[in-house]
Design an enzyme around this catalytic site. Structure first.
Site, short mmCIF file in Angstrom:
data_model
loop_
_atom_site.label_atom_id
_atom_site.label_comp_id
_atom_site.label_asym_id
_atom_site.label_seq_id
_atom_site.Cartn_x
_atom_site.Cartn_y
_atom_site.Cartn_z
N THR A 563 57.81 57.97 46.98
CA THR A 563 57.59 57.89 48.42
C THR A 563 58.27 59.09 49.07
OG1 THR A 563 59.58 56.56 48.77
CG2 THR A 563 57.52 55.36 48.40
N HIS A 849 62.05 65.35 41.98
CA HIS A 849 62.22 64.60 43.22
C HIS A 849 61.71 65.52 44.32
CE1 HIS A 849 64.67 61.74 40.94
NE2 HIS A 849 65.35 62.77 40.46
N THR A 850 60.43 65.40 44.60
CA THR A 850 59.77 66.39 45.46
C THR A 850 60.31 66.38 46.88
OG1 THR A 850 57.99 64.80 45.91
CG2 THR A 850 57.66 66.36 44.10
N CYS A 851 60.81 65.24 47.34
CA CYS A 851 61.33 65.18 48.71
C CYS A 851 62.50 66.14 48.90
CB CYS A 851 61.78 63.76 49.05
SG CYS A 851 60.44 62.57 49.02
N PHE A 852 63.26 66.32 47.80
CA PHE A 852 64.47 67.14 47.90
C PHE A 852 64.30 68.48 47.19
CE2 PHE A 852 65.67 62.64 47.85
CZ PHE A 852 66.23 62.54 49.12
#
Length: 885
Positions: A563, A849-852
């Protein structure tokens, strides 16, 4: 180098110096306060208009003693009523005193015995005037005399002056008069040093009662009540209280006047605010004349500016020669005053040792007073700029127009110097970071905006203004990026795109979108099945109220744990690939550049095609709002139509090179050859849709009109119009609507595209077209658990250098959900990238962890093992949604 000299202050037209100009004499204002007659004080008339209520009720005149700031009260000359009193004859014990009458402005000399009652005076006045006793009030030394009192009880002295406050039978609104008279009487007592319980509260109660009984639904009645406020001289009384040397009076008056200013806007609806303008103008004039500029005067001036700015009625309010209305000359002193402040404040901001600069309050007030003035000039000049010889013409306000032009030149000269100072500071620091800027520069753009408005009034001034900005483009762009905010008016900056660069234009365009929220509770949630990506995305985006999309989106794929922003970036990329996939018949790619798309004229094969175009408009706007590059760009013909601009032959070159080439040949052919009808062309176009062909007439009876040398340009224009406008007008319209739904103001849709160059939109939607630079990538990457000198890190970057351009894109997409970098490269990403050392077994693949912007992998034992794992994840069918969160 400056384009013009700086005008000196003494070059301004006489009478408009901001310190001395157009000041009304304090002795022009009436105040209902009785006092002894001072024979040494010059008598002055009260300034009134024919319809002024003061023709019905008269008050003593306030004058200023030249040797002191303290006010002196006197009465106008009048003929004296010498009729004897009701007593038999005058004696040495009898009193002689003056009663200023309300009728015809007369002052009556009265003689009476000390034991005579006040009631007997009222009865004598009734005989003389016909005004009933119960409608009369006598004021002496700020107190109302009671009927049963004797003159001795009232301490009436010889040669004393009494004020008669009465109302003619025809006078309207007696309750309002009563409230105002009560307030003025109370102020008189305070000015004489008498003790009054809770004076500030008592005055505010009177003001509250005044606004309570003032009608809210009848413009004429509101005007009449506010005229009573003026006629009773309540404004002058409050200013006199402010100037009073008695302890506590200044603070009492300050809070009372501020209460009135607040009540003007809170107690009356916006459309009634204009009726308060004359009163607030009087407050400003009185305070400016008797005190140095202080906070109360500034508050009055600001309120006056806001009332003028909010006035939406006829320009006649501001025009001269209309009896009883505010005139242009009333506004000019404030503009002069504020222009003087801004000039001094700009000089302060040039001093490198200070952080001074224009005050936002001064700029706001300058704008507020300037707007109605500029509207008047535009109205008087029929919106045609004043020519160079305007001084010789019969304009209504040549002096004021000359003065405003002098202000324009002076402020523009100062602003040019300030922009040079910004440029020098920028060059000295070599930095565009926030610490380079100081708050003293924050109002520069607001001042320039007002100068732009003034420049449109004078021939040559507009070119002069934009030349200055063109010469100082770098500093202007730096200010735009640092100081423009979401709710500012940016449109004027984009009127001339040659004074801006891509970054500043992008910044201004992005200001038209709502700000993405970080609170997940406000975000529009979507749970989408990858196998039905387009259809389910359509339901989530196209079927909802646009307002629900303004805060932002929260995205999750079904049966996946990932997400957050990284998943959202992936969804944007994937859904745009589907929307613009030619197989879905919504858009078609250009022949010469397959990245560019325009609407498919045959999209109607899908009954929902127009709704899908609206959906597409929303998705593209949301991608821009979330600053996601989706790898899609528009063809010029599509871009120009979104901007509401015309399409020329040169614009269709990429969209349809064959048609472009044919039209060019027709236009360039020998005229005789075209006229010979060798081409056999008529005003028709053949259209092929879904395997069938049909003929479209370009004009009425077009099939019977042959193309010749005289009409071939018209033929080409109609051909282009039908091919690229008529055939896709509905699709463009629905896309535009969908796009406008996401903007903060839907009316800005065309302006959004008009404010950009096509290449600007390319960079915003597609990102950088340059191959990914590994050195730039490495420079923007940090390490956690690893050190840059570790062999795994050395191997990693060597493997990345060996990859093809497409493999690097897939790796970047796996790592960040970003497949197309911003035009600035890695510097344009939201944060730096990071390589984490994981504790997973070395047999495992990397995770992300693409969000970060984080990739994790264990310490692989060899470069070959690492290459094998990285090559696996850079396969397109594997890289999608490999991240966890």
């Amino acid at each position: 180098m400056s384009l013009f000299p700086s005008p000196a202050v003494d070059q301004f037209p006489n009478g408009y110096d901001h310190r001395l100009s157009s000041k009304r004499k304090f002795d022009d204002y009436a105040l209902a306060i009785g006092d002894e007659q001072d024979d040494e004080t010059p008598l002055v008339p009260v300034r009134m208009r024919k319809d002024d209520p003061r023709h019905h009720v008269h008050h003593p005149v306030t004058t200023v003693d030249p040797s002191s700031k303290a006010p002196v009260f006197s009465f106008p000359a009048s003929h004296v009523d010498s009729r004897p009193s009701s007593s038999a004859s005058c004696s040495s014990t009898r009193l002689q005193f003056f009663i200023r009458m309300f009728s015809q402005g007369n002052t009556m000399v009265v003689t009476a015995n000390p034991e005579d009652t006040v009631k007997s005076l009222h009865e004598r006045i009734y005989v003389m005037t016909g005004v009933p006793v119960m409608e009369q009030r006598l004021i002496y030394r700020g107190k109302q005399l009671q009927l049963e009192q004797s003159l001795a009880d009232c301490d009436i002295q010889n040669d004393a002056s009494l004020q008669l406050v009465g109302r003619m039978r025809s006078t309207d609104h007696p309750q309002t008069w009563q409230v105002m008279d009560d307030m003025v009487s109370l102020i008189c007592r305070l000015c004489r040093g008498e003790m009054v319980h809770s004076p500030s509260k008592s005055i505010k109660d009177c003001l509250n009662k005044f606004f309570t009984i003032t009608p809210k639904d009848n413009n004429e009645a509101v005007h009449a009540h506010l005229q009573i406020f003026m006629a009773s001289s309540a404004h002058a009384a409050l200013v006199m209280l402010y100037m009073s040397p008695v302890t506590g009076n200044k603070q009492c008056a300050d809070s009372s006047i501020r209460h009135f200013l607040t009540s003007c806007r809170s107690a009356l609806s916006k459309e009634l605010h204009s009726y308060c303008i004359p009163i607030v103008l009087e407050f400003c004039s009185l305070l400016r004349n008797v005190v140095n500029e202080d906070s109360l005067y500034t508050s009055c001036r600001s309120t006056l500016g806001m009332l003028l700015e909010s006035f939406s009625g006829s320009l006649a309010l501001m025009l001269p020669k209309v009896e009883g209305l505010i005139t242009m000359k009333d506004i000019f002193p404030f503009i002069s005053e504020l222009a003087g402040h801004l000039t001094a404040e700009l000089d302060s901001s040039l001093d490198s040792t200070t952080s001074g600069g224009p005050l936002s309050s001064d700029v706001r007030d300058f704008t507020a007073f300037l707007n109605p003035l500029r509207s008047i000039f535009e109205h008087l000049c029929s919106r045609v700029p004043v020519s160079a010889d305007w001084k010789k013409k019969d304009y209504y306000h040549p002096r004021e127009m000359e003065f405003l032009h002098a202000i324009f030149n002076d402020l523009l000269y100062k602003m040019e110097k300030c922009l040079i100072r910004v440029e020098e500071s920028f060059a000295a620091t070599g930095s565009g970071e926030d610490e380079f800027f100081h708050l003293g520069w924050s109002q520069y753009l607001s001042i320039l905006k007002e100068l732009n408005g003034i420049s449109k009034l004078y021939q040559g001034a507009e070119e002069q203004f934009w030349m200055v900005l063109r010469n100082r483009r770098s500093s202007l762009c730096a200010l735009i990026i640092r100081f423009t905010r979401q709710n500012d008016d940016h449109q004027w900056l984009l009127e001339h795109k040659d004074v801006t660069d891509f970054e500043s234009r992008r910044h201004l365009a992005m200001m038209m979108f709502p700000e993405v929220k970080e609170d997940y509770e406000e975000l529009h949630e979507m749970l989408i099945d990858r196998s039905h990506l387009l259809a389910e995305s359509f339901e989530y985006i196209a079927r909802v109220d646009p307002e629900s999309l303004h805060a932002g989106l929260f995205m999750e794929f079904k049966n996946e744990e990932a997400t957050g922003p990284g998943v959202l970036r992936e969804w944007f990329f994937l859904v745009c690939q589907d929307i613009f996939n030619p197989e879905n018949a919504l858009f078609v790619p250009c022949t010469n550049d397959r990245r560019r798309f325009f609407p498919n004229p045959a999209s109607r094969v899908d009954p929902l095609h127009l709704e899908y175009f609206s959906f597409a408009g929303r998705v593209i706007a949301l991608a821009l709002m979330h600053k996601v590059q989706v790898g899609i760009v528009f063809d010029r013909v599509f871009f120009l139509q979104l901007a509401g601009m015309d399409i020329s032959l040169e614009d269709i070159q990429e969209a349809d090179p064959c048609l472009y080439s044919s039209c060019k040949k027709i236009l360039e052919m020998d005229a005789e050859f075209v006229d010979s009808d060798a081409l056999g062309l008529t005003f028709v176009r053949e259209v092929e849709e879904l395997g069938s062909r049909r003929v479209v007439e370009l004009c009425p009876d077009g099939k019977n009109i042959a193309v010749n040398s005289s009409n071939r340009q018209e033929y080409v224009n109609l051909l282009i119009h039908d091919r690229f406008i008529t055939s896709i007008s509905e699709q463009v319209d629905y896309f535009s609507r969908g796009f406008s739904h996401i903007l903060s103001n839907s009316r800005l849709q065309k302006f959004f595209f008009k404010s950009l160059e096509l290449v600007d939109l390319d960079w915003m939607l597609y990102g950088s077209e340059s191959p990914i630079c590994v050195e730039d990538w490495k420079a923007h990457t940090e390490y956690n658990g690893y050190r840059e000198s570790d062999p795994q890190i050395t191997w990693f970057w060597e493997i990345v250098k060996e990859m093809s351009a497409e493999q690097r894109k897939e790796l970047l997409f796996f790592w960040t959900s970003v497949k197309y970098l911003p035009v600035e490269g890695f510097r344009g990403l939201a944060s730096r990238l990071c390589i984490y050392k994981s504790t997973e077994p070395c047999e495992n693949l990397p995770s992300s962890h693409t969000c970060f912007y984080r990739i994790c992998f264990p310490p692989y034992p060899s470069m070959g093992e690492m290459r094998k794992r990285l090559n696996f994840i850079t396969q397109e069918h594997v890289g999608c949604s490999f991240g966890t969160w």
